[in-house]
Write a protein that holds these residues in place. Structure first.
Motif, PDB file in Angstrom:
ATOM      1  N   SER A 123       0.829  -1.193   0.000  1.00  0.00           N
ATOM      2  CA  SER A 123       0.000   0.000   0.000  1.00  0.00           C
ATOM      3  C   SER A 123       0.867   1.248   0.000  1.00  0.00           C
ATOM      4  CB  SER A 123      -0.914  -0.002   1.228  1.00  0.00           C
ATOM      5  OG  SER A 123      -0.136   0.025   2.412  1.00  0.00           O
ATOM      6  N   ASN A 124       0.250   2.399  -0.291  1.00  0.00           N
ATOM      7  CA  ASN A 124       0.973   3.661  -0.241  1.00  0.00           C
ATOM      8  C   ASN A 124       1.457   3.918   1.193  1.00  0.00           C
ATOM      9  OD1 ASN A 124       0.538   4.262  -2.954  1.00  0.00           O
ATOM     10  ND2 ASN A 124      -1.452   5.186  -2.534  1.00  0.00           N
ATOM     11  N   PRO A 125       2.553   4.643   1.333  1.00  0.00           N
ATOM     12  CA  PRO A 125       3.087   4.881   2.679  1.00  0.00           C
ATOM     13  C   PRO A 125       2.189   5.820   3.482  1.00  0.00           C
ATOM     14  CG  PRO A 125       4.280   6.174   1.065  1.00  0.00           C
ATOM     15  CD  PRO A 125       3.379   5.264   0.277  1.00  0.00           C
ATOM     16  N   ILE A 126       2.399   5.796   4.786  1.00  0.00           N
ATOM     17  CA  ILE A 126       1.753   6.737   5.689  1.00  0.00           C
ATOM     18  C   ILE A 126       2.716   7.897   5.886  1.00  0.00           C
ATOM     19  CG2 ILE A 126       0.840   7.082   8.022  1.00  0.00           C
ATOM     20  CD1 ILE A 126       0.391   3.976   8.035  1.00  0.00           C
ATOM     21  N   ALA A 127       2.268   9.112   5.622  1.00  0.00           N
ATOM     22  CA  ALA A 127       3.119  10.292   5.775  1.00  0.00           C
ATOM     23  C   ALA A 127       3.016  10.806   7.205  1.00  0.00           C
ATOM     24  CB  ALA A 127       2.703  11.378   4.799  1.00  0.00           C
ATOM     25  N   ILE A 128       4.166  11.053   7.828  1.00  0.00           N
ATOM     26  CA  ILE A 128       4.212  11.593   9.184  1.00  0.00           C
ATOM     27  C   ILE A 128       4.894  12.941   9.123  1.00  0.00           C
ATOM     28  CG2 ILE A 128       5.078  11.255  11.529  1.00  0.00           C
ATOM     29  CD1 ILE A 128       4.961   8.233  10.985  1.00  0.00           C
ATOM     30  N   GLY A 164     -12.081  14.900  11.378  1.00  0.00           N
ATOM     31  CA  GLY A 164     -13.203  15.066  10.458  1.00  0.00           C
ATOM     32  C   GLY A 164     -12.833  14.803   9.014  1.00  0.00           C
ATOM     33  N   VAL A 165     -11.547  14.542   8.751  1.00  0.00           N
ATOM     34  CA  VAL A 165     -11.084  14.193   7.406  1.00  0.00           C
ATOM     35  C   VAL A 165     -10.554  12.767   7.460  1.00  0.00           C
ATOM     36  CG1 VAL A 165      -9.441  14.718   5.561  1.00  0.00           C
ATOM     37  CG2 VAL A 165     -10.501  16.589   6.864  1.00  0.00           C
ATOM     38  N   ASP A 166     -11.083  11.889   6.627  1.00  0.00           N
ATOM     39  CA  ASP A 166     -10.674  10.483   6.646  1.00  0.00           C
ATOM     40  C   ASP A 166      -9.185  10.351   6.328  1.00  0.00           C
ATOM     41  OD1 ASP A 166     -13.284   9.797   7.171  1.00  0.00           O
ATOM     42  OD2 ASP A 166     -13.779   9.321   5.092  1.00  0.00           O
ATOM     43  N   GLY A 167      -8.483   9.606   7.189  1.00  0.00           N
ATOM     44  CA  GLY A 167      -7.066   9.367   6.958  1.00  0.00           C
ATOM     45  C   GLY A 167      -6.156  10.459   7.461  1.00  0.00           C
ATOM     46  N   LEU A 168      -6.697  11.476   8.130  1.00  0.00           N
ATOM     47  CA  LEU A 168      -5.885  12.556   8.680  1.00  0.00           C
ATOM     48  C   LEU A 168      -5.933  12.488  10.204  1.00  0.00           C
ATOM     49  CD1 LEU A 168      -4.168  15.127   8.336  1.00  0.00           C
ATOM     50  CD2 LEU A 168      -6.311  16.437   8.329  1.00  0.00           C
ATOM     51  N   TYR A 169      -4.760  12.407  10.830  1.00  0.00           N
ATOM     52  CA  TYR A 169      -4.665  12.280  12.279  1.00  0.00           C
ATOM     53  C   TYR A 169      -3.687  13.324  12.807  1.00  0.00           C
ATOM     54  CZ  TYR A 169      -6.811   7.820  11.163  1.00  0.00           C
ATOM     55  OH  TYR A 169      -7.664   6.858  10.669  1.00  0.00           O
ATOM     56  N   SER A 170      -3.930  13.777  14.032  1.00  0.00           N
ATOM     57  CA  SER A 170      -3.089  14.804  14.638  1.00  0.00           C
ATOM     58  C   SER A 170      -2.597  14.304  15.993  1.00  0.00           C
ATOM     59  CB  SER A 170      -3.885  16.101  14.807  1.00  0.00           C
ATOM     60  OG  SER A 170      -3.046  17.223  14.897  1.00  0.00           O
ATOM     61  N   LEU A 199       0.713   6.100  20.782  1.00  0.00           N
ATOM     62  CA  LEU A 199       0.533   4.661  20.549  1.00  0.00           C
ATOM     63  C   LEU A 199      -0.937   4.331  20.307  1.00  0.00           C
ATOM     64  CD1 LEU A 199       2.864   2.791  23.074  1.00  0.00           C
ATOM     65  CD2 LEU A 199       3.284   3.377  20.683  1.00  0.00           C
ATOM     66  N   LYS A 200      -1.824   4.925  21.082  1.00  0.00           N
ATOM     67  CA  LYS A 200      -3.261   4.672  20.905  1.00  0.00           C
ATOM     68  C   LYS A 200      -3.733   5.167  19.541  1.00  0.00           C
ATOM     69  CE  LYS A 200      -4.340   4.948  25.842  1.00  0.00           C
ATOM     70  NZ  LYS A 200      -5.034   5.736  26.908  1.00  0.00           N
ATOM     71  N   ARG A 201      -3.201   6.317  19.127  1.00  0.00           N
ATOM     72  CA  ARG A 201      -3.613   6.864  17.829  1.00  0.00           C
ATOM     73  C   ARG A 201      -3.120   5.997  16.684  1.00  0.00           C
ATOM     74  NH1 ARG A 201      -7.635  10.146  17.429  1.00  0.00           N
ATOM     75  NH2 ARG A 201      -6.753  11.785  18.733  1.00  0.00           N
ATOM     76  N   THR A 202      -1.936   5.396  16.830  1.00  0.00           N
ATOM     77  CA  THR A 202      -1.435   4.557  15.736  1.00  0.00           C
ATOM     78  C   THR A 202      -2.292   3.308  15.560  1.00  0.00           C
ATOM     79  OG1 THR A 202       0.151   3.490  17.237  1.00  0.00           O
ATOM     80  CG2 THR A 202       0.946   5.347  15.942  1.00  0.00           C
ATOM     81  N   GLU A 203      -2.939   2.865  16.628  1.00  0.00           N
ATOM     82  CA  GLU A 203      -3.878   1.750  16.483  1.00  0.00           C
ATOM     83  C   GLU A 203      -5.011   2.135  15.547  1.00  0.00           C
ATOM     84  OE1 GLU A 203      -5.276   0.533  20.284  1.00  0.00           O
ATOM     85  OE2 GLU A 203      -3.299  -0.039  21.045  1.00  0.00           O
ATOM     86  N   GLN A 204      -5.515   3.354  15.698  1.00  0.00           N
ATOM     87  CA  GLN A 204      -6.583   3.828  14.820  1.00  0.00           C
ATOM     88  C   GLN A 204      -6.093   3.963  13.380  1.00  0.00           C
ATOM     89  OE1 GLN A 204      -8.042   7.477  16.495  1.00  0.00           O
ATOM     90  NE2 GLN A 204      -8.452   6.571  18.497  1.00  0.00           N
ATOM     91  N   VAL A 205      -4.868   4.468  13.232  1.00  0.00           N
ATOM     92  CA  VAL A 205      -4.302   4.625  11.887  1.00  0.00           C
ATOM     93  C   VAL A 205      -4.155   3.265  11.213  1.00  0.00           C
ATOM     94  CG1 VAL A 205      -2.333   5.441  10.553  1.00  0.00           C
ATOM     95  CG2 VAL A 205      -3.105   6.732  12.555  1.00  0.00           C
ATOM     96  N   ALA A 206      -3.616   2.291  11.948  1.00  0.00           N
ATOM     97  CA  ALA A 206      -3.413   0.953  11.384  1.00  0.00           C
ATOM     98  C   ALA A 206      -4.744   0.332  10.982  1.00  0.00           C
ATOM     99  CB  ALA A 206      -2.697   0.065  12.393  1.00  0.00           C
ATOM    100  N   ALA A 207      -5.772   0.524  11.804  1.00  0.00           N
ATOM    101  CA  ALA A 207      -7.085  -0.029  11.480  1.00  0.00           C
ATOM    102  C   ALA A 207      -7.652   0.626  10.226  1.00  0.00           C
ATOM    103  CB  ALA A 207      -8.040   0.165  12.656  1.00  0.00           C
ATOM    104  N   TYR A 208      -7.462   1.939  10.116  1.00  0.00           N
ATOM    105  CA  TYR A 208      -7.960   2.651   8.937  1.00  0.00           C
ATOM    106  C   TYR A 208      -7.246   2.193   7.669  1.00  0.00           C
ATOM    107  CZ  TYR A 208      -8.569   6.399   5.534  1.00  0.00           C
ATOM    108  OH  TYR A 208      -8.830   7.104   4.375  1.00  0.00           O
ATOM    109  N   VAL A 209      -5.930   2.122   7.732  1.00  0.00           N
ATOM    110  CA  VAL A 209      -5.162   1.708   6.560  1.00  0.00           C
ATOM    111  C   VAL A 209      -5.491   0.265   6.181  1.00  0.00           C
ATOM    112  CG1 VAL A 209      -2.827   1.281   5.694  1.00  0.00           C
ATOM    113  CG2 VAL A 209      -3.311   3.362   6.993  1.00  0.00           C
ATOM    114  N   GLY A 210      -5.775  -0.566   7.175  1.00  0.00           N
ATOM    115  CA  GLY A 210      -6.103  -1.963   6.902  1.00  0.00           C
ATOM    116  C   GLY A 210      -7.405  -2.136   6.162  1.00  0.00           C
ATOM    117  N   GLN A 211      -8.366  -1.270   6.432  1.00  0.00           N
ATOM    118  CA  GLN A 211      -9.652  -1.396   5.738  1.00  0.00           C
ATOM    119  C   GLN A 211      -9.743  -0.495   4.508  1.00  0.00           C
ATOM    120  OE1 GLN A 211     -12.413   1.212   5.952  1.00  0.00           O
ATOM    121  NE2 GLN A 211     -10.758   2.564   6.595  1.00  0.00           N
TER     122      GLN A 211
END
Length: 473
Positions: A2-7, A398-404, A424-436
């Motif tokens: 998949s495309n990378p996650i930009a940090i 409020g924007v899908d795939g955007l986390y702060s 760490l908790k936020r990365t769980e959400q990111v991983a779940a989003y990228v997975g689906q």
């Protein structure tokens, strides 16, 4: 793949996110605008042997171990705070309890119940009118630059350690001869086994183990120009004119900057009104040691230009040469005001005059300025005017795939350890989003294909048949 996650940003939050996502097998790219990693966590030593840290001075052993830096840290044996009131210093919090007036006022506040609509109300209800008026409100207004009546009660969240807990942890510190943490983490429990440490070589060393793990993913001097959004979903970033497709974006940028980066949506434009408090930190060098009553001295006297003094060598003697010390003065300001534009020598003189009004003998001990730092973004200011928007943003951008993430990215009063655990908790959400995400994209593609199949040509134009409406029953 998949495309990378930009940090966006290579401080503690950005590096924590990068390492955790890499461990989950997800590709990441860390874009850092500066020439080095660390963000606010940086250190340097001058020619005379005085050490200066930007960002947090105090780190827990639990955080150091989690970052992989436990073996380079020294144990801090003492840490304490005091408050200067009417020319006399009081240990915080228990020294203040020796004042019958303050204690009586606090008890009276507990017996009454009033609606808490502002930070002023919260301080009065929690500490009583006397302590709130003399100490808590002046300090809150000094570091925020706003009236306590205009601040959200949420500013009290960072001061929520209870008396019984403080008594227990203070006693544990005395028994263990370690600076047991008290109020430095709200996301994880504090106990006698969690204490302050300091990385040899400075705070910046703390992040080096994580940086080594993700070194091949870090791009220095690469500020993000745009975060691209299509259909309310992040699709890419633009860096140095190059457009890079991404599956998600994790930002550590201050929230009022974030709307300026977004292209394709105005959903976060309201964040531009969020305010941060600019600060000037003045370091002065002195002969002697233990010049303050404790490591940190709060100064609610608003005739003084500063509201806090820190003599870090009381807790960490290695930060100054033997027989000498360093005191840091915190001045709240606004960009462009008299303190922000004042020359460094005048700022040093201003602070020296101020501390000598408290301790006149220090003028003879003064060795000169040790460096001055000005930052336009220091503390998030939780104004009532945008409190509801702040609470919503704390849940989602409020924007899908955007986390702060991070203190500036979350717009929250959080310290270094909580930045780590919350990231760490936020990365769980990111991983779940990228997975689906593949299923989501496939679903959108199928829906678009179905829509095209239903379309019928009319001349050179196309019209779309409405989808059938199911009958009730």
């Amino acid at each position: 793949m998949s495309n990378p996650i930009a940090i966006l940003g290579a401080g503690i939050a950005g590096l924590t996110a990068a390492r955790e996502l890499r461990r989950r097998g997800l590709p990441v790219i860390v874009f850092e605008a500066g020439k080095s990693i660390g963000g606010m966590a940086s250190s340097f030593k001058d020619a005379e042997g005085f050490s200066y840290d930007m960002g947090a001075h105090f780190v827990s052993n639990r955080l150091a171990e989690a970052l992989g830096a436990g073996d380079i840290c020294e144990t801090v044996k003492h840490y304490g705070e005091a408050v200067l009131l009417n020319g006399r210093s009081y240990n915080y919090p228990f020294g203040l309890m020796r004042s019958p007036r303050l204690v009586g006022s606090a008890i009276a506040a507990k017996l009454r119940r009033t609606e808490i609509a502002s930070a002023s109300d919260w301080f009065r209800q929690t500490y009583g009118d006397a302590l709130a008026q003399a100490i808590a409100i002046p300090l809150a207004e000094a570091w925020s630059g706003a009236s306590a009546e205009d601040l959200s009660p949420a500013v009290g969240d960072k001061m929520r350690a209870g008396i019984l807990k403080s008594l227990y942890l203070k006693a544990a510190a005395h028994v263990t001869n370690r600076a047991v943490c008290n109020g430095y983490s709200h996301d994880m429990p504090e106990s006698p086994s969690v204490y302050h440490v300091y990385p040899k070589g400075g705070i910046a060393k703390l992040l080096e183990p994580m940086a080594r793990e993700v070194a091949d993913s870090i791009r220095l001097e690469s500020p993000i120009e745009r975060v691209l959004v299509e259909g309310n979903r992040v699709t890419g970033v633009r860096v140095k004119g190059e457009t890079i497709p991404v599956s998600a974006v994790i930002s550590t940028a201050p929230v009022h900057v974030l709307p300026k980066l977004l292209e394709g949506t105005s959903a976060l434009d309201h964040l531009a009104a969020f305010r941060y408090r600019p600060m000037v930190f003045v370091n002065l060098r002195f002969t002697g040691r233990n010049l303050l009553p404790d490591t940190m001295l709060w100064v609610p006297d608003r005739t003084q230009p500063f509201f806090r003094l820190t003599e870090a060598p009381i807790s960490m003697p290695w930060l100054a040469p033997q027989g000498k010390t360093l005191i840091t003065f915190d001045i709240g300001c606004s960009v462009g005001d008299q303190h922000w534009t004042m020359p460094d020598d005048k700022l040093a003189e201003l602070c020296l005059d101020g501390i000598c009004r408290i301790y006149p003998h220090l003028r003879q001990a003064y060795l000169g300025p040790g460096g001055i730092v000005k930052t336009p973004i220091s503390y998030p200011v939780h104004l009532l005017a945008y409190e509801q928007e702040r609470l919503r943003f704390a849940e989602t951008t409020g924007v899908d795939g955007l986390y702060s993430i991070g203190r500036n990215g979350e717009f929250a009063h959080i310290l270094m350890e909580d930045v780590y655990w919350r990231t760490l908790k936020r990365t769980e959400q990111v991983a779940a989003y990228v997975g689906q995400l593949p299923a989501l994209v496939a679903g959108l593609r199928d829906a678009h294909s179905a829509l095209r199949k239903r379309a019928k040509p009319v001349g050179s134009k196309r019209t779309t048949e409405p989808a059938p409406i199911a009958k009730a029953g």
